[in-house]
Write an enzyme that holds these catalytic residues in place. Structure first.
Site, PDB file in Angstrom:
ATOM      1  N   GLU A 195       0.813  -1.272   0.035  1.00 53.14           N
ATOM      2  CA  GLU A 195       0.021   0.104  -0.030  1.00 53.14           C
ATOM      3  C   GLU A 195       0.946   1.367  -0.076  1.00 53.14           C
ATOM      4  O   GLU A 195       0.396   2.316  -0.534  1.00 53.14           O
ATOM      5  CB  GLU A 195      -0.925   0.039   1.161  1.00 53.14           C
ATOM      6  CG  GLU A 195      -1.973  -0.868   1.220  1.00 53.14           C
ATOM      7  CD  GLU A 195      -1.591  -2.554   1.895  1.00 53.14           C
ATOM      8  OE1 GLU A 195      -0.442  -2.306   1.734  1.00 53.14           O
ATOM      9  OE2 GLU A 195      -2.449  -3.230   1.809  1.00 53.14           O
ATOM     10  N   PHE A 223     -11.415  -8.230  14.874  1.00 50.96           N
ATOM     11  CA  PHE A 223     -10.046  -8.582  13.950  1.00 50.96           C
ATOM     12  C   PHE A 223      -9.810  -7.203  12.993  1.00 50.96           C
ATOM     13  O   PHE A 223     -10.571  -6.894  12.009  1.00 50.96           O
ATOM     14  CB  PHE A 223     -10.320  -9.712  13.201  1.00 50.96           C
ATOM     15  CG  PHE A 223      -9.383 -10.174  12.147  1.00 50.96           C
ATOM     16  CD1 PHE A 223      -7.928 -10.675  12.841  1.00 50.96           C
ATOM     17  CD2 PHE A 223      -9.667 -10.059  10.860  1.00 50.96           C
ATOM     18  CE1 PHE A 223      -7.244 -11.148  11.789  1.00 50.96           C
ATOM     19  CE2 PHE A 223      -8.557 -10.643   9.920  1.00 50.96           C
ATOM     20  CZ  PHE A 223      -7.569 -11.088  10.165  1.00 50.96           C
ATOM     21  N   GLN A 224      -8.644  -6.821  12.903  1.00 55.76           N
ATOM     22  CA  GLN A 224      -8.115  -5.661  11.871  1.00 55.76           C
ATOM     23  C   GLN A 224      -8.949  -4.483  11.991  1.00 55.76           C
ATOM     24  O   GLN A 224      -8.487  -3.723  11.323  1.00 55.76           O
ATOM     25  CB  GLN A 224      -8.112  -6.183  10.551  1.00 55.76           C
ATOM     26  CG  GLN A 224      -6.918  -7.134  10.103  1.00 55.76           C
ATOM     27  CD  GLN A 224      -6.686  -7.468   8.496  1.00 55.76           C
ATOM     28  OE1 GLN A 224      -7.849  -7.495   7.800  1.00 55.76           O
ATOM     29  NE2 GLN A 224      -5.740  -7.612   8.151  1.00 55.76           N
ATOM     30  N   ARG A 233      23.124  20.990  -0.054  1.00 54.71           N
ATOM     31  CA  ARG A 233      23.795  19.872  -0.054  1.00 54.71           C
ATOM     32  C   ARG A 233      23.582  19.158  -1.566  1.00 54.71           C
ATOM     33  O   ARG A 233      24.580  18.578  -2.223  1.00 54.71           O
ATOM     34  CB  ARG A 233      23.335  19.006   1.037  1.00 54.71           C
ATOM     35  CG  ARG A 233      24.237  17.644   0.968  1.00 54.71           C
ATOM     36  CD  ARG A 233      24.497  17.172   2.261  1.00 54.71           C
ATOM     37  NE  ARG A 233      24.935  15.737   2.308  1.00 54.71           N
ATOM     38  CZ  ARG A 233      24.619  14.937   3.012  1.00 54.71           C
ATOM     39  NH1 ARG A 233      23.637  14.916   3.995  1.00 54.71           N
ATOM     40  NH2 ARG A 233      24.914  13.671   2.769  1.00 54.71           N
ATOM     41  N   VAL A 272      15.646   8.891  -2.935  1.00 50.31           N
ATOM     42  CA  VAL A 272      16.187   9.967  -2.021  1.00 50.31           C
ATOM     43  C   VAL A 272      17.704   9.363  -1.478  1.00 50.31           C
ATOM     44  O   VAL A 272      18.034   8.234  -1.153  1.00 50.31           O
ATOM     45  CB  VAL A 272      15.182  10.094  -0.792  1.00 50.31           C
ATOM     46  CG1 VAL A 272      16.054  10.759   0.371  1.00 50.31           C
ATOM     47  CG2 VAL A 272      14.034  10.956  -1.056  1.00 50.31           C
ATOM     48  N   PHE A 330      24.244   8.912   1.491  1.00 49.07           N
ATOM     49  CA  PHE A 330      24.158  10.309   1.947  1.00 49.07           C
ATOM     50  C   PHE A 330      24.321  10.212   3.568  1.00 49.07           C
ATOM     51  O   PHE A 330      24.818  11.396   3.990  1.00 49.07           O
ATOM     52  CB  PHE A 330      22.611  10.336   1.633  1.00 49.07           C
ATOM     53  CG  PHE A 330      22.111  12.002   1.664  1.00 49.07           C
ATOM     54  CD1 PHE A 330      22.404  12.782   0.496  1.00 49.07           C
ATOM     55  CD2 PHE A 330      21.367  12.472   2.520  1.00 49.07           C
ATOM     56  CE1 PHE A 330      22.007  14.073   0.244  1.00 49.07           C
ATOM     57  CE2 PHE A 330      21.096  13.854   2.595  1.00 49.07           C
ATOM     58  CZ  PHE A 330      21.485  14.552   1.471  1.00 49.07           C
ATOM     59  N   ILE A 331      23.941   9.336   4.089  1.00 53.18           N
ATOM     60  CA  ILE A 331      24.016   9.137   5.721  1.00 53.18           C
ATOM     61  C   ILE A 331      25.531   8.857   5.961  1.00 53.18           C
ATOM     62  O   ILE A 331      26.069   9.375   6.928  1.00 53.18           O
ATOM     63  CB  ILE A 331      23.258   8.010   6.387  1.00 53.18           C
ATOM     64  CG1 ILE A 331      21.695   8.244   5.742  1.00 53.18           C
ATOM     65  CG2 ILE A 331      23.317   8.053   7.690  1.00 53.18           C
ATOM     66  CD1 ILE A 331      20.935   9.398   5.918  1.00 53.18           C
ATOM     67  N   GLU A 357      27.199  11.976   5.996  1.00 54.77           N
ATOM     68  CA  GLU A 357      26.769  12.942   7.111  1.00 54.77           C
ATOM     69  C   GLU A 357      27.514  12.620   8.613  1.00 54.77           C
ATOM     70  O   GLU A 357      27.929  13.238   9.233  1.00 54.77           O
ATOM     71  CB  GLU A 357      25.170  12.860   7.580  1.00 54.77           C
ATOM     72  CG  GLU A 357      24.319  13.848   6.544  1.00 54.77           C
ATOM     73  CD  GLU A 357      22.756  13.473   7.014  1.00 54.77           C
ATOM     74  OE1 GLU A 357      22.118  13.990   6.093  1.00 54.77           O
ATOM     75  OE2 GLU A 357      22.407  12.428   7.727  1.00 54.77           O
TER      76      GLU A 357
HETATM   77  P1  FAD Z   1       7.681  23.897  -2.063  1.00 54.52           P
HETATM   78  O1  FAD Z   1       7.979  23.644  -0.719  1.00 54.52           O
HETATM   79  O2  FAD Z   1       6.581  23.302  -2.418  1.00 54.52           O
HETATM   80  O3  FAD Z   1       7.287  25.614  -1.917  1.00 54.52           O
HETATM   81  C1  FAD Z   1       6.616  26.088  -3.028  1.00 54.52           C
HETATM   82  C2  FAD Z   1       6.251  27.482  -2.301  1.00 54.52           C
HETATM   83  O4  FAD Z   1       5.711  28.186  -3.722  1.00 54.52           O
HETATM   84  C3  FAD Z   1       5.201  27.571  -1.374  1.00 54.52           C
HETATM   85  O5  FAD Z   1       5.575  28.439  -0.477  1.00 54.52           O
HETATM   86  C4  FAD Z   1       3.825  28.071  -2.053  1.00 54.52           C
HETATM   87  O6  FAD Z   1       2.983  28.681  -1.185  1.00 54.52           O
HETATM   88  C5  FAD Z   1       4.588  29.000  -3.085  1.00 54.52           C
HETATM   89  N1  FAD Z   1       3.598  29.080  -4.416  1.00 54.52           N
HETATM   90  C6  FAD Z   1       2.951  28.140  -5.006  1.00 54.52           C
HETATM   91  N2  FAD Z   1       2.204  28.558  -6.019  1.00 54.52           N
HETATM   92  C7  FAD Z   1       2.849  29.803  -6.275  1.00 54.52           C
HETATM   93  C8  FAD Z   1       2.609  30.756  -7.230  1.00 54.52           C
HETATM   94  N3  FAD Z   1       1.822  30.397  -8.496  1.00 54.52           N
HETATM   95  N4  FAD Z   1       3.276  31.879  -7.232  1.00 54.52           N
HETATM   96  C9  FAD Z   1       4.006  32.202  -6.005  1.00 54.52           C
HETATM   97  N5  FAD Z   1       4.212  31.243  -4.986  1.00 54.52           N
HETATM   98  C10 FAD Z   1       3.537  30.108  -5.140  1.00 54.52           C
HETATM   99  N6  FAD Z   1      16.738  21.491  -1.718  1.00 54.52           N
HETATM  100  C11 FAD Z   1      17.629  22.443  -1.954  1.00 54.52           C
HETATM  101  O7  FAD Z   1      17.154  23.363  -2.326  1.00 54.52           O
HETATM  102  N7  FAD Z   1      18.912  22.242  -1.393  1.00 54.52           N
HETATM  103  C12 FAD Z   1      19.448  21.036  -1.081  1.00 54.52           C
HETATM  104  O8  FAD Z   1      20.498  20.755  -0.503  1.00 54.52           O
HETATM  105  C13 FAD Z   1      18.194  20.012  -0.660  1.00 54.52           C
HETATM  106  N8  FAD Z   1      18.682  18.690  -0.229  1.00 54.52           N
HETATM  107  C14 FAD Z   1      17.873  17.836  -0.213  1.00 54.52           C
HETATM  108  C15 FAD Z   1      18.103  16.395   0.045  1.00 54.52           C
HETATM  109  C16 FAD Z   1      17.271  15.519  -0.205  1.00 54.52           C
HETATM  110  C17 FAD Z   1      17.867  14.148   0.269  1.00 54.52           C
HETATM  111  C18 FAD Z   1      16.015  15.594  -0.726  1.00 54.52           C
HETATM  112  C19 FAD Z   1      15.058  14.420  -0.886  1.00 54.52           C
HETATM  113  C20 FAD Z   1      15.448  16.832  -0.879  1.00 54.52           C
HETATM  114  C21 FAD Z   1      16.325  18.050  -0.828  1.00 54.52           C
HETATM  115  N9  FAD Z   1      16.126  19.275  -1.153  1.00 54.52           N
HETATM  116  C22 FAD Z   1      17.200  20.201  -0.998  1.00 54.52           C
HETATM  117  C23 FAD Z   1      14.521  19.492  -1.206  1.00 54.52           C
HETATM  118  C24 FAD Z   1      13.816  20.188  -0.148  1.00 54.52           C
HETATM  119  O9  FAD Z   1      13.777  19.406   0.806  1.00 54.52           O
HETATM  120  C25 FAD Z   1      12.535  20.840  -0.442  1.00 54.52           C
HETATM  121  O10 FAD Z   1      11.650  19.891  -1.158  1.00 54.52           O
HETATM  122  C26 FAD Z   1      12.491  21.996  -1.366  1.00 54.52           C
HETATM  123  O11 FAD Z   1      13.488  22.987  -0.972  1.00 54.52           O
HETATM  124  C27 FAD Z   1      11.285  22.573  -1.610  1.00 54.52           C
HETATM  125  O12 FAD Z   1      11.159  22.983  -2.500  1.00 54.52           O
HETATM  126  P2  FAD Z   1      10.143  24.457  -2.909  1.00 54.52           P
HETATM  127  O13 FAD Z   1      10.704  25.420  -2.077  1.00 54.52           O
HETATM  128  O14 FAD Z   1      10.456  24.849  -4.473  1.00 54.52           O
HETATM  129  O15 FAD Z   1       8.853  23.905  -3.073  1.00 54.52           O
END
Ligand code: FAD
Length: 587
Positions: A62, A124-125, A266, A396, A481-482, A485
């Protein structure tokens, strides 16, 4: 008869479960992911009855179904739908639901429940499902009567869209068996998403003044700028601002655009991280990156644009200089129109040279034949074969660092990741969803050997539904990745990160998929060429170097680091002598 939404009744009858499926169909849901269980049999009956209208995708866990539905929502913007039966099925869904919540995509989970007569008596469940989903859901209800069940599902979909979140409807088994009056229920045709908010002109003028007077202005964007490709480029060209993005923002602007430096942190490039630290003004557009403010110097002035007023200033202490609540595209267009073209300043010119230097350094490894293989030659093959509509679902871990830096994509190449929840196991079910939705595109899942092992059973679903995904496993027998770290951040002995050597090609063959083991560059060329032609799912097990990727948080250049020993160690370990710092490139 009078219904919950007040419409007048008709005499014909419909099974309540079938009526739920009709509501999904009216909202344009093409498929539903899940795994049958006893408490969901009444809904499975409906899924069978409605099979010509909505596809049922049988996943093998799931969690895989919920992650596939989340990926589908990320790729299409349409609500993803998954289900699980009561007890374990419901519990398994949770991780995928959190992924949807964290990345703000609409999702509906239908959850089975024992018949009403057995509820709340320790059967059950049977479990009290509402408290379990209370945290993850924006709308979380148990159906209490059959006639209202489709109406409740319709409401759940509206809420999921309104709040970009997860709705959960728990369905006692007996309710979906019942016959109800067949009344019009779905309200999809009348639903409207909020109109884009225009910016206040006085704030736009304040923003323009700051941009024009800055020595080193930079535009940083996230997923909120998704529809604003042209405005981002025009901003960069008119005001001579380099562009950086969040990691999920990769692809909004083509990787090859000379002023787009990719992301900082990172999962990052050297150029973006340095550019962010050295800018004196950052125009922060449509991002809620939890780490965002960590990669900006404290003196930097910030102009923030976000559609959600509650996000303004959230990631900064104590405040941003100009906070604009508006749609990114509209606000950027207004800024473009309100100012005058700027000369390229040394910071901007330096960023362009720095990107070129970084790209040349990366390219110097693209035909590297050393074994175990480096990631650059593998991505070089992927890039050489890439079509404009290829789709990528990275897992990831270190694979994100490599995908960000090495895959050269355009806005037409779709991709998505588990961004904020950052759950391992996302790639294989995510790629299943991508291939079902876009059957004519080549779809890659890209995993490490840690993430791949978590939900690789969804290759069985790829096979069952003729979804020939290319599943690449970068295996180096460590949770890389870990590991990094533990070594670089917390300076502790490596603990629990080693993984057994596994023959993933054989595992794939056991599933019935094609399996390739790649140890050399020649193996890689053959495997990728064959997998692209194949008409069934494949697994390419790339035996990858265990060397840690370049970490932009620990860089040592003569311009920024005083210790010659440290510089030498950095250059030797990473073969980074040709790389120069941004300071070097700024005249
Ligand atoms: P969101 O968090 O979805 O934010 C979007 C924003 O846009 C919100 O505030 C929303 O309100 C706004 N918005 C939506 N529509 C509109 C519109 N039409 N006009 C204006 N505003 C709008 N990221 C990095 O940058 N650097 C890293 O080192 C990094 N390391 C990571 C490591 C791993 C293992 C993983 C899986 C991810 C990593 N990330 C990293 C990604 C990070 O964790 C977040 O997912 C990411 O930074 C969030 O991206 P975002 O701000 O673009 O999107």
């Amino acid at each position: 008869m009078e219904t919950a939404n007040g419409t007048a009744g008709a005499a014909t009858k419909i099974n309540a479960g079938d009526a739920v499926l009709r509501v999904l169909e009216a909202w344009g849901v093409p498929r539903i992911y899940g795994m049958p269980g006893g408490s969901f049999d009444s809904m499975m009956n409906a899924i069978h009855n409605e099979k010509d209208r909505i596809d049922f995708i049988q996943v093998r866990h799931e969690e895989g179904g919920a992650l596939a539905a989340a990926a589908e929502a990320k790729l299409t913007g349409r609500i993803g739908v998954c289900f699980g039966s009561s007890g374990p099925g419901a519990v398994h869904l949770l991780n995928g639901l959190y992924d949807a919540r964290e990345d703000g995509v609409p999702m509906l989970a239908l959850v089975g429940e024992v018949p009403q007569e057995f509820m709340n008596i320790d059967f059950f469940q049977a479990m009290d499902e509402e408290p379990m989903f209370a945290d993850v859901a924006v709308f979380n209800r148990t159906a209490t009567n059959a006639q209202g069940l489709p109406v409740l599902v319709d409401e759940a979909i509206r809420r999921a869209y309104k709040y970009n979140g997860v709705s959960v409807i728990t369905i006692p088994k007996d309710l979906a068996w019942a016959d109800i009056d067949d009344l019009p229920v779905a309200t999809a045709r009348n639903f409207r998403k909020p109109l884009p908010t225009p910016p206040h002109q006085d704030l736009i003028e304040e923003a323009v003044k700051l941009i024009e007077s800055a020595k080193a202005p930079l535009l940083y964007f996230g997923m909120g700028a998704k529809g604003a490709h042209d405005e981002l480029i025009e901003m960069s060209e008119k005001y001579k601002m380099p562009l950086t993005s969040t990691f999920p923002g990769k692809g909004i602007v083509e990787d090859g655009y000379p002023a787009y430096l990719q992301s900082a942190g990172r999962v990052a490039t050297k150029t973006a991280t340095e550019a962010q630290y050295m800018c004196d003004l950052m125009l922060w557009v449509g991002s809620d990156n939890p780490f965002g403010s960590k990669f900006v110097a404290p003196y930097t002035k910030i102009i923030q644009i976000d559609i959600d007023g509650a996000k303004l200033g959230k990631r900064f202490q104590p405040e941003v200089s100009v906070a604009i609540q508006a749609d990114a595209k509209l606000a950027l267009r207004a800024i473009i129109e309100a100012g005058s073209e700027q000369e390229a300043k040394p910071y901007y010119r330096g960023c362009l040279k720095s990107k070129q230097n970084w790209d040349e350094w990366i390219d110097s490894f693209k035909n590297d034949e050393r074994t175990p293989l480096r990631p650059e030659p593998i991505f070089n093959i992927i890039n050489e074969q890439m079509e404009d509509d290829d789709i990528f679902i990275p897992d990831v871990g270190n694979v994100d660092i490599n995908f960000l830096r090495l895959a050269k994509i355009k806005p037409s190449n779709k991709w998505c990741v588990s961004g904020k929840h950052a759950t391992m196991g996302f790639a294989v079910p995510g790629a299943l969803a991508a291939k079902l939705e876009y059957p004519d595109s080549t779809v890659y899942s890209l995993s490490g050997d840690g993430g791949f092992a978590m939900l690789s059973e969804e290759i069985l679903a790829q096979l069952k539904y003729h979804a020939p995904v290319i599943n690449v496993v970068f295996s180096n027998q460590t949770l890389g990745f870990i590991e990094a770290e533990q070594l670089d951040d917390s300076h502790q002995p490596l603990s629990g990160v080693d993984l057994p050597d596994t023959d993933w090609a054989k595992v794939a063959e056991g599933y019935g998929a094609l399996g390739f083991t790649v140890r050399t560059l020649d193996d890689a060329r053959k495997a990728f060429a064959e997998a692209r032609k194949a008409d069934k799912a494949s697994v390419i097990d790339v035996k990858l170097t265990g060397e840690r990727p370049f970490d932009t948080r620990y860089m040592c250049f003569p311009e920024t680091c005083k210790d010659p020993e440290q510089i030498k160690e950095f250059q030797d370990r990473l073969e980074a002598a040709p790389l120069k710092s941004l300071a070097y490139w700024i005249e």
